[in-house]
Design an enzyme around this catalytic site. Structure first.
Site, short mmCIF file in Angstrom:
data_model
loop_
_atom_site.label_atom_id
_atom_site.label_comp_id
_atom_site.label_asym_id
_atom_site.label_seq_id
_atom_site.Cartn_x
_atom_site.Cartn_y
_atom_site.Cartn_z
N HIS A 126 0.84 -1.20 0.00
CA HIS A 126 0.00 0.00 0.00
C HIS A 126 0.87 1.25 0.00
O HIS A 126 1.19 1.81 1.04
CB HIS A 126 -0.90 -0.02 1.24
CG HIS A 126 -2.00 0.98 1.22
ND1 HIS A 126 -3.21 0.75 1.81
CD2 HIS A 126 -2.09 2.23 0.70
CE1 HIS A 126 -4.00 1.80 1.66
NE2 HIS A 126 -3.31 2.72 0.99
N ASP A 177 0.82 2.68 3.75
CA ASP A 177 -0.06 3.75 3.28
C ASP A 177 0.72 5.05 3.14
O ASP A 177 0.24 6.13 3.49
CB ASP A 177 -1.26 3.93 4.20
CG ASP A 177 -2.36 4.79 3.57
OD1 ASP A 177 -2.28 5.10 2.36
OD2 ASP A 177 -3.31 5.17 4.29
N ASP A 209 -8.53 2.71 -3.45
CA ASP A 209 -8.08 3.30 -2.19
C ASP A 209 -8.04 4.83 -2.26
O ASP A 209 -7.60 5.42 -3.24
CB ASP A 209 -6.69 2.79 -1.82
CG ASP A 209 -6.26 3.35 -0.48
OD1 ASP A 209 -6.90 3.00 0.53
OD2 ASP A 209 -5.32 4.15 -0.46
N ASN A 253 -4.74 5.87 -7.38
CA ASN A 253 -5.32 7.22 -7.38
C ASN A 253 -4.33 8.26 -7.91
O ASN A 253 -3.89 9.17 -7.21
CB ASN A 253 -5.85 7.61 -6.00
CG ASN A 253 -4.81 7.52 -4.89
OD1 ASN A 253 -3.78 6.88 -5.04
ND2 ASN A 253 -5.10 8.16 -3.78
N HIS A 279 2.52 14.54 0.46
CA HIS A 279 1.82 15.73 0.01
C HIS A 279 2.80 16.90 -0.06
O HIS A 279 3.79 16.93 0.68
CB HIS A 279 0.69 16.11 0.97
CG HIS A 279 -0.45 15.14 0.99
ND1 HIS A 279 -1.34 15.02 -0.06
CD2 HIS A 279 -0.85 14.24 1.93
CE1 HIS A 279 -2.24 14.10 0.24
NE2 HIS A 279 -1.96 13.61 1.43
#
Length: 451
Positions: free
Chosen positions: A57, A304, A151, A91, A308
């Protein structure tokens, strides 16, 4: 162009001390006092040799969000964290919902060379939850996609989820669900409870996760499919998965390092580094997911990793993006939360961080671990080290780590991927050198297939 690497005096996860000789991409010898010429001689006295870590992930952001991360920068972050393979979530922009996009992501990973990059395909077109994506085309593409996930969004339509589960059974794939009932989490900012009320932040109830997991394990049972639960975070979710496994339902689950260590109390300072999806939960939930990992209810740890830009996190809580970076710190956090606390040993770590995620993702070669003839995929880790984790430890683009300026145990000293070093003496090997070795490894593999 191949490397010969001789590792002296490493300690395997089971406590055995051994030398490791790597030649032509595989582990050529194991034993004491191996004598051989080598391009790299690594003194591993006091170091643990773990099979290469596999992350099921990871958000690599490319294509489309290169300001946050790229396949290259994310691969470098993975290597410095001891990973040799990552699964890249869908994504992106464009969304990885076609054969062309997943093949592009895989090709970027091959060119970078730091880790194996396995693309995850979207379940629905554009992650919009309205119609199934080109699941069969992605499965049959050069990327050979075997994991599918929206996800970041939940496949909330039960009929679509059923159809996806049915589809992946035809080729042994798995649907990885982001368990978040959207109507129950509209505007949610942190875990729902007394603290969210005190802080004036909209609550994110545990039942929003647990209800989707309960629905989907029943759907998986009904159609005979494999289901994987992303970033499980509550005690109730552990109970549902435990119940499903007792019934023989083919469900697997992951927990993130941050949900093993951090609690909702960190939201009290409105520091947006601690804003994540699903949110940090209660102390009781942290203990429950640790216990679930220890008893096998939860199968794997997955990061995960969600980078950003600075401006997306350096703002007020409610405007900040959800997510944390985690590749560089994951092994240290697992050591702190479940190894140093006595819940897992290093053999367990090898299982939950390498062998089991590779099996879920249908990644070849990791079932053998560190063994003669196995692919040379391993990391050398100094569990006795201690360090203040700061931005100098980060090798991706994202600086949004929840661990900055905290002391974490352990240090990755070397990472060996596909028979060549990507990390030596705790530092990344230069990108040009890694790319050359990766190209040679690809040519060698092609020769084996064609030979």
């Amino acid at each position: 162009m191949t490397e010969t690497i001789l590792v002296r005096g490493a300690t395997l996860a089971d406590g055995t001390r051994t030398d490791i000789l790597v030649r032509a991409g595989v582990i050529a010898e194991l034993g004491k006092a191996i004598f051989a010429s080598a391009d790299h001689l690594i003194d591993a006295d006091g170091l643990i040799a773990l099979p290469g870590l596999v992350d099921l992930h990871t958000h690599l952001r490319e294509p489309g969000f290169e300001q946050s991360e790229t396949v290259l920068t994310g691969s470098r972050a993975a290597a410095i964290g001891g990973f040799t393979a990552v699964h890249a979530m869908a994504n992106t922009s464009p969304v990885a919902d076609t054969a062309g996009v997943v093949e592009q992501v895989q090709a970027l990973g091959v060119a970078a060379g730091y880790v194996t990059v396995r693309p995850i395909g979207a379940v629905t077109v554009g992650l919009e939850g309205k119609q199934l994506a080109e699941i069969g085309a992605m499965a049959n593409s050069r990327a050979r996609v075997r994991v599918f996930s929206d996800d970041g969004k939940c496949v909330s339509d039960a009929l679509l989820m059923r159809r996806a589960l049915e589809y992946v059974t035809t080729f042994g794939g798995v649907v990885a669900q982001h368990a978040q009932e959207p109507r129950l989490t509209e505007g949610a900012q942190m875990n729902e409870g007394t603290l969210s009320g005190e802080l004036g932040l909209a609550g994110w109830p545990a039942v929003a996760e647990e209800s989707i997991i309960a629905r989907d394990v029943l759907l998986a049972q009904h159609v005979g499919a494999r289901l994987h639960i992303c970033h499980l975070s509550t005690a109730g979710s552990v109970d549902v998965v435990r119940w499903a496994k007792a019934r023989g339902i083919a469900v697997t689950a992951e927990v993130t390092p941050h949900h093993l260590l951090l609690t909702e109390q960190l939201a009290s300072g409105y520091d947006s580094r601690y804003k994540v999806n699903p949110p940090l939960r209660r102390d009781e939930d942290v203990h429950a997911v640790r216990a679930g990992l220890a008893d096998g209810t939860i199968d794997i740890v997955a990061t995960d990793h969600a980078p950003h830009p600075v401006e997306a996190k350096d703002c007020e809580w409610e405007a900040a993006a959800f997510g944390m970076v985690g590749l560089e710190s994951a092994l240290s956090v697992v050591q702190a939360s479940v190894v140093d606390t006595g819940l897992l040993d290093w053999s367990d770590v090898a299982r939950v961080f390498s062998r089991a995620p590779a099996a879920i993702g249908r990644l070849d070669g990791y079932d053998r671990g560190i063994a003669v003839g196995a692919p040379a995929e391993f990391t050398l880790y100094d569990a006795s080290a201690s360090r203040v984790f700061d931005t100098s430890r980060l090798r991706g683009k994202g600086l949004n780590s929840p661990y900055l300026e905290t002391t974490l145990p352990g240090r990755v000293v070397a990472t060996i991927h596909d028979g060549y070093a990507t990390v030596l003496d705790g530092e990344l090997v230069e990108a040009d050198a890694v790319a050359r070795f990766a190209s040679a490894a690809t040519a060698r593999a092609a020769g084996v297939r064609n030979g």
